[in-house]
Design a protein around this motif. Structure first.
Motif, PDB file in Angstrom:
ATOM      1  N   SER A 185      12.474   3.378 -30.296  1.00 24.56           N
ATOM      2  CA  SER A 185      12.771   3.712 -28.900  1.00 24.56           C
ATOM      3  C   SER A 185      12.223   2.674 -27.926  1.00 24.56           C
ATOM      4  O   SER A 185      12.655   2.622 -26.767  1.00 24.56           O
ATOM      5  N   ARG A 186      11.319   1.820 -28.386  1.00 27.50           N
ATOM      6  CA  ARG A 186      10.693   0.841 -27.499  1.00 27.50           C
ATOM      7  C   ARG A 186      11.378  -0.525 -27.570  1.00 27.50           C
ATOM      8  O   ARG A 186      11.021  -1.427 -26.809  1.00 27.50           O
ATOM      9  N   PHE A 187      12.340  -0.671 -28.481  1.00 28.74           N
ATOM     10  CA  PHE A 187      13.084  -1.928 -28.553  1.00 28.74           C
ATOM     11  C   PHE A 187      14.094  -1.979 -27.417  1.00 28.74           C
ATOM     12  O   PHE A 187      14.797  -1.002 -27.153  1.00 28.74           O
ATOM     13  N   SER A 188      14.215  -3.127 -26.764  1.00 25.10           N
ATOM     14  CA  SER A 188      15.343  -3.333 -25.863  1.00 25.10           C
ATOM     15  C   SER A 188      16.602  -3.417 -26.724  1.00 25.10           C
ATOM     16  O   SER A 188      16.526  -3.654 -27.938  1.00 25.10           O
ATOM     17  N   GLN A 189      17.769  -3.229 -26.121  1.00 27.49           N
ATOM     18  CA  GLN A 189      19.014  -3.289 -26.891  1.00 27.49           C
ATOM     19  C   GLN A 189      19.181  -4.658 -27.541  1.00 27.49           C
ATOM     20  O   GLN A 189      19.624  -4.777 -28.687  1.00 27.49           O
ATOM     21  N   ARG A 190      18.824  -5.688 -26.813  1.00 28.55           N
ATOM     22  CA  ARG A 190      18.952  -7.049 -27.355  1.00 28.55           C
ATOM     23  C   ARG A 190      17.983  -7.281 -28.496  1.00 28.55           C
ATOM     24  O   ARG A 190      18.347  -7.840 -29.530  1.00 28.55           O
ATOM     25  N   LYS A 191      16.744  -6.837 -28.316  1.00 32.80           N
ATOM     26  CA  LYS A 191      15.742  -7.009 -29.374  1.00 32.80           C
ATOM     27  C   LYS A 191      16.116  -6.199 -30.609  1.00 32.80           C
ATOM     28  O   LYS A 191      15.897  -6.644 -31.756  1.00 32.80           O
ATOM     29  N   LEU A 192      16.677  -5.024 -30.396  1.00 31.05           N
ATOM     30  CA  LEU A 192      17.108  -4.201 -31.520  1.00 31.05           C
ATOM     31  C   LEU A 192      18.179  -4.934 -32.328  1.00 31.05           C
ATOM     32  O   LEU A 192      18.127  -4.973 -33.558  1.00 31.05           O
ATOM     33  N   ALA A 193      19.163  -5.522 -31.635  1.00 26.91           N
ATOM     34  CA  ALA A 193      20.238  -6.236 -32.320  1.00 26.91           C
ATOM     35  C   ALA A 193      19.731  -7.482 -33.031  1.00 26.91           C
ATOM     36  O   ALA A 193      20.314  -7.908 -34.034  1.00 26.91           O
ATOM     37  N   GLN A 194      18.662  -8.063 -32.533  1.00 25.26           N
ATOM     38  CA  GLN A 194      18.089  -9.230 -33.198  1.00 25.26           C
ATOM     39  C   GLN A 194      17.366  -8.848 -34.485  1.00 25.26           C
ATOM     40  O   GLN A 194      17.130  -9.713 -35.347  1.00 25.26           O
ATOM     41  N   ASN A 195      17.042  -7.572 -34.626  1.00 24.09           N
ATOM     42  CA  ASN A 195      16.307  -7.115 -35.809  1.00 24.09           C
ATOM     43  C   ASN A 195      17.147  -6.281 -36.775  1.00 24.09           C
ATOM     44  O   ASN A 195      16.903  -6.300 -37.977  1.00 24.09           O
ATOM     45  N   ILE A 196      18.129  -5.552 -36.240  1.00 25.23           N
ATOM     46  CA  ILE A 196      18.908  -4.628 -37.058  1.00 25.23           C
ATOM     47  C   ILE A 196      20.391  -4.787 -36.722  1.00 25.23           C
ATOM     48  O   ILE A 196      20.785  -4.623 -35.565  1.00 25.23           O
ATOM     49  N   ALA A 197      21.200  -5.101 -37.734  1.00 26.44           N
ATOM     50  CA  ALA A 197      22.650  -5.202 -37.564  1.00 26.44           C
ATOM     51  C   ALA A 197      23.296  -3.981 -38.199  1.00 26.44           C
ATOM     52  O   ALA A 197      22.943  -3.593 -39.313  1.00 26.44           O
ATOM     53  N   PHE A 198      24.266  -3.387 -37.497  1.00 21.72           N
ATOM     54  CA  PHE A 198      24.856  -2.121 -37.941  1.00 21.72           C
ATOM     55  C   PHE A 198      26.365  -2.252 -38.036  1.00 21.72           C
ATOM     56  O   PHE A 198      27.021  -2.698 -37.090  1.00 21.72           O
ATOM     57  N   LEU A 199      26.920  -1.840 -39.185  1.00 25.48           N
ATOM     58  CA  LEU A 199      28.361  -1.791 -39.374  1.00 25.48           C
ATOM     59  C   LEU A 199      28.756  -0.346 -39.639  1.00 25.48           C
ATOM     60  O   LEU A 199      28.476   0.198 -40.708  1.00 25.48           O
ATOM     61  N   PRO A 200      29.416   0.319 -38.676  1.00 28.58           N
ATOM     62  CA  PRO A 200      29.795   1.727 -38.854  1.00 28.58           C
ATOM     63  C   PRO A 200      30.942   1.864 -39.854  1.00 28.58           C
ATOM     64  O   PRO A 200      31.605   0.885 -40.220  1.00 28.58           O
ATOM     65  N   GLN A 201      31.189   3.093 -40.272  1.00 33.68           N
ATOM     66  CA  GLN A 201      32.263   3.350 -41.226  1.00 33.68           C
ATOM     67  C   GLN A 201      33.627   3.046 -40.606  1.00 33.68           C
ATOM     68  O   GLN A 201      34.487   2.435 -41.242  1.00 33.68           O
ATOM     69  N   SER A 202      33.831   3.470 -39.366  1.00 35.46           N
ATOM     70  CA  SER A 202      35.066   3.172 -38.645  1.00 35.46           C
ATOM     71  C   SER A 202      34.863   1.876 -37.872  1.00 35.46           C
ATOM     72  O   SER A 202      34.107   1.842 -36.887  1.00 35.46           O
TER      73      SER A 202
END
Length: 255
Positions: free
Chosen positions: A66-83
């Motif tokens: 919850s403390r990650f900025s959106q940009r920092k989150l994307a720099q650490n975790i990449a997400f590929l949804p099912q759709s």
């Protein structure tokens, strides 16, 4: 390392996800298994911060998500949804370029290093010959590789993939999992992957987290899960195991 502490997600007074305590490695190929409605996608969405739990906390490498900025989150975790998101009108190279967004922003100009990373990602997944083709013109397997190349270009240490094999035929399922296993070994990027196929998971996973009714049913090695009584308790159907003809692993069969 993902750590979940007292994580609860409820819908209509029903517990969709109820994880008192859990640690998921973020440097291995970790597969999440379970029947439909077991909470797999809800867990994945929480890990990707697409969904906030009603209670509890999720941390990544010791820091609350919850403390990650959106940009920092994307720099650490990449997400590929099912759709998969709509990619009409984009070439493969243009799609992969989007992976540099967390580092360059909306208006940031791509530099020489960015282009090197983009071309390397395309080469790593073996779709160099399709780089200038439109994504919608590719086969299902090639399209999945293009999206994975985009995740690689994002250079996040962890990739979260929700059922990446669901729309693929059996040959492309094994090709894709072989690719993800190879990328994990070569780049050190961790993979957290939702699968339905127990044999596919047992072949490629370093660790398995199995869910049942929103709770942790099993966590450990594929070898430890591949027991007839344990599989029957997980899926609610009698299952047996046979020896694979070419290696020491076992294959699960429905009785």
């Amino acid at each position: 390392m993902f750590e979940l502490n007292q994580v609860l997600v409820e819908r209509n007074n029903r517990k969709i996800l109820d994880i008192p305590n859990l640690q998921l490695p973020s440097d291995q190929v970790c597969v999440i298994l379970g029947h439909n409605g077991s909470g797999k996608t809800t867990l994945m969405q929480c890990l990707a911060r697409q969904l906030s739990p009603d209670q509890g906390e999720i941390t990544f490498n010791g820091q609350s998500l919850s403390r990650f900025s959106q940009r920092k989150l994307a720099q650490n975790i990449a997400f590929l949804p099912q759709s998969l998101p709509i990619s009409s009108g984009l070439t493969v190279r243009e799609l992969v370029q989007l992976g540099r967004f967390p580092w360059r922003g909306t208006w940031g100009k791509l530099k020489r290093d960015d282009h090197t990373i983009i071309e390397s990602a395309i080469e790593q997944v073996g779709i160099d010959q399709y780089a200038n083709q439109f994504v919608e013109d590719l086969s299902g397997g090639e399209r999945q590789r293009a999206w994975i190349a985009m995740l690689l270009a994002q250079e996040s240490p962890v990739l979260l993939l929700d059922e990446p094999t669901s729309a693929l035929d059996i040959a492309h399922q094994y090709e894709l999992m072989s690719l993800l296993k190879k990328l994990n070994q070569e780049t050190g990027q961790g993979m957290v992957i939702i699968l339905h196929d127990i044999n596919l998971a047992a072949r490629y996973a370093d660790c398995i987290f199995a869910m049942k009714q929103g709770r942790c049913f099993f966590q450990g090695s594929p070898e430890a899960l591949m027991q007839p009584d344990r599989l029957e308790a997980l899926y609610g159907i009698p299952m047996s195991l046979i020896q694979h003809p070419d290696n020491s692993s076992k294959v699960a069969l429905v009785c």
